[in-house]
Design a protein around this motif. Sequence first.
Motif, mmCIF file in Angstrom:
data_model
loop_
_atom_site.group_PDB
_atom_site.id
_atom_site.type_symbol
_atom_site.label_atom_id
_atom_site.label_comp_id
_atom_site.label_asym_id
_atom_site.label_seq_id
_atom_site.Cartn_x
_atom_site.Cartn_y
_atom_site.Cartn_z
ATOM 1 N N SER A 11 0.836 -1.200 0.000
ATOM 2 C CA SER A 11 0.000 0.000 0.000
ATOM 3 C C SER A 11 0.873 1.254 0.000
ATOM 4 O O SER A 11 1.990 1.250 0.504
ATOM 5 N N LEU A 12 0.321 2.301 -0.592
ATOM 6 C CA LEU A 12 1.026 3.575 -0.705
ATOM 7 C C LEU A 12 0.887 4.354 0.600
ATOM 8 O O LEU A 12 -0.199 4.468 1.159
ATOM 9 N N HIS A 13 2.008 4.910 1.079
ATOM 10 C CA HIS A 13 2.031 5.709 2.304
ATOM 11 C C HIS A 13 2.915 6.928 2.089
ATOM 12 O O HIS A 13 3.640 7.020 1.106
ATOM 13 N N HIS A 14 2.856 7.844 3.040
ATOM 14 C CA HIS A 14 3.786 8.974 3.038
ATOM 15 C C HIS A 14 4.018 9.415 4.474
ATOM 16 O O HIS A 14 3.192 9.165 5.352
ATOM 17 N N GLU A 15 5.175 10.016 4.684
ATOM 18 C CA GLU A 15 5.497 10.548 6.009
ATOM 19 C C GLU A 15 6.357 11.792 5.830
ATOM 20 O O GLU A 15 7.084 11.937 4.853
ATOM 21 N N LEU A 16 6.253 12.688 6.790
ATOM 22 C CA LEU A 16 7.023 13.922 6.757
ATOM 23 C C LEU A 16 8.456 13.624 7.188
ATOM 24 O O LEU A 16 8.686 13.061 8.260
ATOM 25 N N PHE A 29 7.049 15.428 2.082
ATOM 26 C CA PHE A 29 6.306 14.200 2.315
ATOM 27 C C PHE A 29 6.927 13.119 1.441
ATOM 28 O O PHE A 29 6.815 13.152 0.223
ATOM 29 N N TRP A 30 7.626 12.191 2.093
ATOM 30 C CA TRP A 30 8.287 11.088 1.406
ATOM 31 C C TRP A 30 7.240 10.027 1.117
ATOM 32 O O TRP A 30 6.581 9.508 2.025
ATOM 33 N N HIS A 31 7.048 9.697 -0.149
ATOM 34 C CA HIS A 31 6.079 8.699 -0.575
ATOM 35 C C HIS A 31 6.783 7.361 -0.766
ATOM 36 O O HIS A 31 7.873 7.307 -1.330
ATOM 37 N N GLY A 39 6.439 -5.856 5.857
ATOM 38 C CA GLY A 39 6.560 -4.575 6.573
ATOM 39 C C GLY A 39 7.683 -3.703 6.021
ATOM 40 O O GLY A 39 7.983 -2.645 6.587
ATOM 41 N N GLU A 40 8.319 -4.129 4.932
ATOM 42 C CA GLU A 40 9.418 -3.360 4.328
ATOM 43 C C GLU A 40 8.875 -2.201 3.494
ATOM 44 O O GLU A 40 7.843 -2.330 2.834
ATOM 45 N N LYS A 41 9.599 -1.092 3.518
ATOM 46 C CA LYS A 41 9.262 0.074 2.700
ATOM 47 C C LYS A 41 10.073 0.018 1.415
ATOM 48 O O LYS A 41 11.244 -0.376 1.437
ATOM 49 N N PHE A 42 9.449 0.426 0.306
ATOM 50 C CA PHE A 42 10.175 0.524 -0.956
ATOM 51 C C PHE A 42 9.534 1.603 -1.816
ATOM 52 O O PHE A 42 8.402 2.018 -1.569
ATOM 53 N N THR A 43 10.291 2.065 -2.794
ATOM 54 C CA THR A 43 9.787 3.091 -3.707
ATOM 55 C C THR A 43 9.957 2.608 -5.146
ATOM 56 O O THR A 43 10.617 1.599 -5.404
ATOM 57 N N THR A 44 9.377 3.371 -6.048
ATOM 58 C CA THR A 44 9.563 3.152 -7.477
ATOM 59 C C THR A 44 10.318 4.372 -8.021
ATOM 60 O O THR A 44 10.475 5.381 -7.324
#
Length: 171
Positions: A11-16, A29-31, A39-44
């Motif tokens: 799922s897509l998330h973001h945090e300051l 805001f890092w997407h 539970g790992e975070k990743f980006t495209t």
Amino acid sequence: MKSPLTGNEASLHHELITLTYRKEKFELFWHYYLCKDSGEKFTTLELEDLNISQVHNQYREKYRIPFPEEIREIRQMYDVSANKMSEILGLGTNAYRLYESGEIPSVSNGRLILSVKDPAAFIRQVQASSHILSEKEANKLVMKAEAIIAENAKRMWDLLFLDQIFENQAP
């Protein structure tokens, strides 16, 4: 979005967060995507572009560095090539083209580019570049800038005239 880690849903998330760019801190805001299984975070690549463009835009706005579209419009105003504009401003051969493509100029180069938005300042730069321009080129560029000055003056008189007409009308 499928997680490249597990192949299951993410799922897509973001945090300051705060990032440092050119020795300054900027909040954005890092997407990112969050893999539901690991539970790992990743980006495209698209998200990374979005994330970094936030920092670049804040930096440009803070120092009033023109955006690529504005850099292109300034050059097109005088009907001159990017290479020729680089020469006139004393930048590297391909610098202006790179700035139009999104490369961020230094603060001083950004201010120099903005300064020639004023046709009188552009004329001064052309005159200072007479050693690299032919007389014909220099004359053509000066005439183009003078035509812009004349058009701006005409528009100013038109605006003043309209202002006088509408300001002096009875309510």
